[in-house]
Motif scaffolding. Sequence first.
Motif, PDB file in Angstrom:
ATOM      1  N   SER A   1       0.370  -1.083  -0.169  1.00 48.22           N
ATOM      2  CA  SER A   1      -0.190  -0.398   0.059  1.00 48.22           C
ATOM      3  C   SER A   1       0.738   1.022   0.238  1.00 48.22           C
ATOM      4  N   GLY A   2       1.881   1.580  -0.569  1.00 50.73           N
ATOM      5  CA  GLY A   2       2.858   2.381  -0.796  1.00 50.73           C
ATOM      6  C   GLY A   2       2.817   3.332  -1.343  1.00 50.73           C
ATOM      7  N   TRP A   3       4.259   4.584  -1.889  1.00 48.34           N
ATOM      8  CA  TRP A   3       3.980   4.751  -2.995  1.00 48.34           C
ATOM      9  C   TRP A   3       3.914   4.796  -4.144  1.00 48.34           C
ATOM     10  N   ILE A   4       4.978   3.449  -4.433  1.00 46.06           N
ATOM     11  CA  ILE A   4       4.665   3.041  -5.549  1.00 46.06           C
ATOM     12  C   ILE A   4       3.962   2.111  -5.957  1.00 46.06           C
ATOM     13  N   ALA A   5       3.366   1.600  -5.208  1.00 46.73           N
ATOM     14  CA  ALA A   5       1.901   0.723  -5.192  1.00 46.73           C
ATOM     15  C   ALA A   5       0.561   1.723  -5.820  1.00 46.73           C
ATOM     16  N   ARG A   6       0.823   2.735  -5.086  1.00 45.79           N
ATOM     17  CA  ARG A   6      -0.732   3.740  -5.462  1.00 45.79           C
ATOM     18  C   ARG A   6       0.295   4.168  -6.603  1.00 45.79           C
ATOM     19  N   VAL A   7       1.123   4.539  -7.191  1.00 49.78           N
ATOM     20  CA  VAL A   7       1.244   5.354  -8.391  1.00 49.78           C
ATOM     21  C   VAL A   7       1.108   4.341  -9.637  1.00 49.78           C
ATOM     22  N   LEU A   8       1.299   2.948  -9.494  1.00 56.24           N
ATOM     23  CA  LEU A   8       1.119   1.935 -10.574  1.00 56.24           C
ATOM     24  C   LEU A   8      -0.411   1.894 -10.225  1.00 56.24           C
ATOM     25  N   ALA A   9      -0.771   1.819  -9.062  1.00 54.04           N
ATOM     26  CA  ALA A   9      -2.190   1.472  -8.789  1.00 54.04           C
ATOM     27  C   ALA A   9      -3.305   1.354 -10.559  1.00 54.04           C
ATOM     28  N   PRO A  10      -3.593   2.670 -10.953  1.00 53.81           N
ATOM     29  CA  PRO A  10      -3.838   3.315 -11.819  1.00 53.81           C
ATOM     30  C   PRO A  10      -3.768   3.266 -13.812  1.00 53.81           C
ATOM     31  N   LEU A  11      -2.375   2.622 -13.268  1.00 57.17           N
ATOM     32  CA  LEU A  11      -2.264   1.655 -14.546  1.00 57.17           C
ATOM     33  C   LEU A  11      -2.344   0.451 -15.264  1.00 57.17           C
ATOM     34  N   LEU A  12      -2.073  -0.133 -13.867  1.00 54.26           N
ATOM     35  CA  LEU A  12      -2.558  -1.526 -13.965  1.00 54.26           C
ATOM     36  C   LEU A  12      -3.956  -2.170 -13.559  1.00 54.26           C
ATOM     37  N   GLY A  13      -4.411  -1.278 -13.180  1.00 55.74           N
ATOM     38  CA  GLY A  13      -5.764  -1.473 -13.079  1.00 55.74           C
ATOM     39  C   GLY A  13      -6.106  -1.975 -11.392  1.00 55.74           C
ATOM     40  N   TRP A  14      -5.461  -1.783 -10.280  1.00 60.66           N
ATOM     41  CA  TRP A  14      -5.886  -2.555  -9.539  1.00 60.66           C
ATOM     42  C   TRP A  14      -6.731  -2.080  -8.394  1.00 60.66           C
ATOM     43  N   ASP A  15      -7.700  -2.027  -7.782  1.00 61.40           N
ATOM     44  CA  ASP A  15      -8.285  -1.782  -6.876  1.00 61.40           C
ATOM     45  C   ASP A  15      -8.397  -1.773  -5.098  1.00 61.40           C
ATOM     46  N   ARG A  16      -7.636  -2.200  -5.523  1.00 63.52           N
ATOM     47  CA  ARG A  16      -6.644  -2.936  -4.065  1.00 63.52           C
ATOM     48  C   ARG A  16      -5.299  -3.281  -3.704  1.00 63.52           C
ATOM     49  N   PRO A  17      -4.601  -2.962  -3.092  1.00 62.41           N
ATOM     50  CA  PRO A  17      -2.559  -2.867  -2.495  1.00 62.41           C
ATOM     51  C   PRO A  17      -2.872  -4.426  -3.009  1.00 62.41           C
ATOM     52  N   PRO A  18      -2.023  -5.208  -3.827  1.00 58.71           N
ATOM     53  CA  PRO A  18      -1.979  -6.607  -4.332  1.00 58.71           C
ATOM     54  C   PRO A  18      -1.323  -7.373  -3.506  1.00 58.71           C
TER      55      PRO A  18
END
Length: 588
Positions: A146-163
């Motif tokens: 749920s960190g910064w890097i995952a938050r930046v990648l979430a819209p690009l990879l379509g994540w609706d929750r932390p991996p």
Amino acid sequence: MTRARSAQQPLHPPRARTGAPRPAGGRALRAGVLAAVVLGLLLPIAAGLWETLRAAFGHFPAIGATGPSLSPFAALLATPGLGQAVALSLWTGFAATALSLLLALGLCAVAHARLSGSRGARLLAPFLAAPHAALAIGLAFTIAPSGWIARVLAPLLGWDRPPDVALVGDPWGLALIAGLAIKEMPFLVLMLLSALTQIPLREAMAAGRSLGYGRGLVWMKVIVPQVWPLIRLPVMVVLAYSLSVVDMALILGPSNPPTLAVMLTRMFSDPDIFALLPASAGALVQLTLVLGSFAALLAAERVAGAIGLWWIRAGGRGLTAEPILRGAAGAAAALLALGALAMASLVVWSVAFRWPWPAPLPESWSWRAWRTASGGWDSAVFNTLVLAGLTTAASLVLAIAWLEGEDRARRGRAGWAEALIYLPLLLPQIGFLYGLNVLFLRLGLRADLFAVAWAQALFVFPYVMITLSAPWRALDARLPRAAASLGAGPWRRLVAVKLPVLLAPMLTAAAVGVAVSVAQYLPTLFMGAGRVATLTTEAVTLASGSDRRIAAAYASLQAALPFAAYLAAFAIPALAFRHRRALLGGAA
């Protein structure tokens, strides 16, 4: 790599001896400093190792064990996960050291001209100042699911929750390796930049290029074999620390099983007093791992030297090495950027209030974490400042006395003296700190600020000495000689000439001492017996808690103290010498 110089040659070569007689005052000063170093540094380490050795072989009268016995080793071998802990320590230690060295070599090969002089120290100062625990906490916030890097990648990879991926505390220790590399690579870069000033760099590059070699191959075939003997000891320091680190491993490393140093720390802290015996045996195993790793490093050096000699004689003149070095330099820059992002995340998390997934920044801000934490950090801040002041002042005075004694006696530093300075950095802390604590208790010394300051000074003094040695030896000898011709005595030359000229290097060495003192975890934990709370011990404890904001507030404050020391080290000389620069500018 070729063995251009002996393994015991110091990083900075001694000044040439002269035929002039050595003043008696110089010999007396050297003898006094040597006695202080031996009594205050060497004997405590030796006594700590001896007490650990006795406990490891079953001699601990406080619990009725009078030894000798091998039962502590049998109990240690029966500890679940011991083999995995040893393997994990070796893997993370060697991987972090190799990564730090390769990236430092690549960065210096590409950008050494732009990092020469004081520019490199200024650019790398934030990473050198950042305490290990603070950087580890910030890195955990950055690379967590749920960190910064995952938050930046979430819209690009379509994540609706932390991996659902273990990025912090992963079983391979990759997060720990990355954290160690971020901290140790800048140190090796500075050591490399210092070593490059001691070899004919331009002449070697020109000679290699005239023979048709590309810049990358000249660097690998000609430059690296010359600088390796000069950075061997710093690399060994990085290896020893990476193999036995505790605070970063507690925050970033796996927990079941953990690294060997973390496992032993937990055993030393076990309420069952009989756990001290196998823990002491494990401390000897940790020491053996470090010494065996040094032997492996020296053996690898011989193998690399033979391969390098064959490679040079083969005479290939391709340009294949330069892309590799540029790739390493790019990876080094990316790793430093990750470190900067980790430190920035501490400040953001400490003032964040509502930060829903996957927003890259908080939706609302609050100082609540700082107000909540302020009720408990008063004593931690006080203890941290007192310890940093005591250890840095004592180490700086001792380093100045040592270097001044060398000048007055007109003698360079012997190899054994260089090894004496590096000794506390080459031994794993857990190998002798517990034994030193036992010795202090037998001598009636309480677990207080004085005991912690003494233990921290064992590690602050070497770094202060290493930082100050090169500028002190580079001082123009004509300045004190001119003062002597005007009738100034040795003490007046020191106070009126040397110290003012060396103000900036002394303040830099003091800033390094503050940073090292603030970052100390095991000496504070063992010698303080849990009763001397510092920002580091509190930050490591809070890192495993559920409130990121409180942990970030403590870690931010912990990092702020070394940053302030470095800022003062850069600002005070600029303010003190501003009139001289104005006069020089007017004369020009």
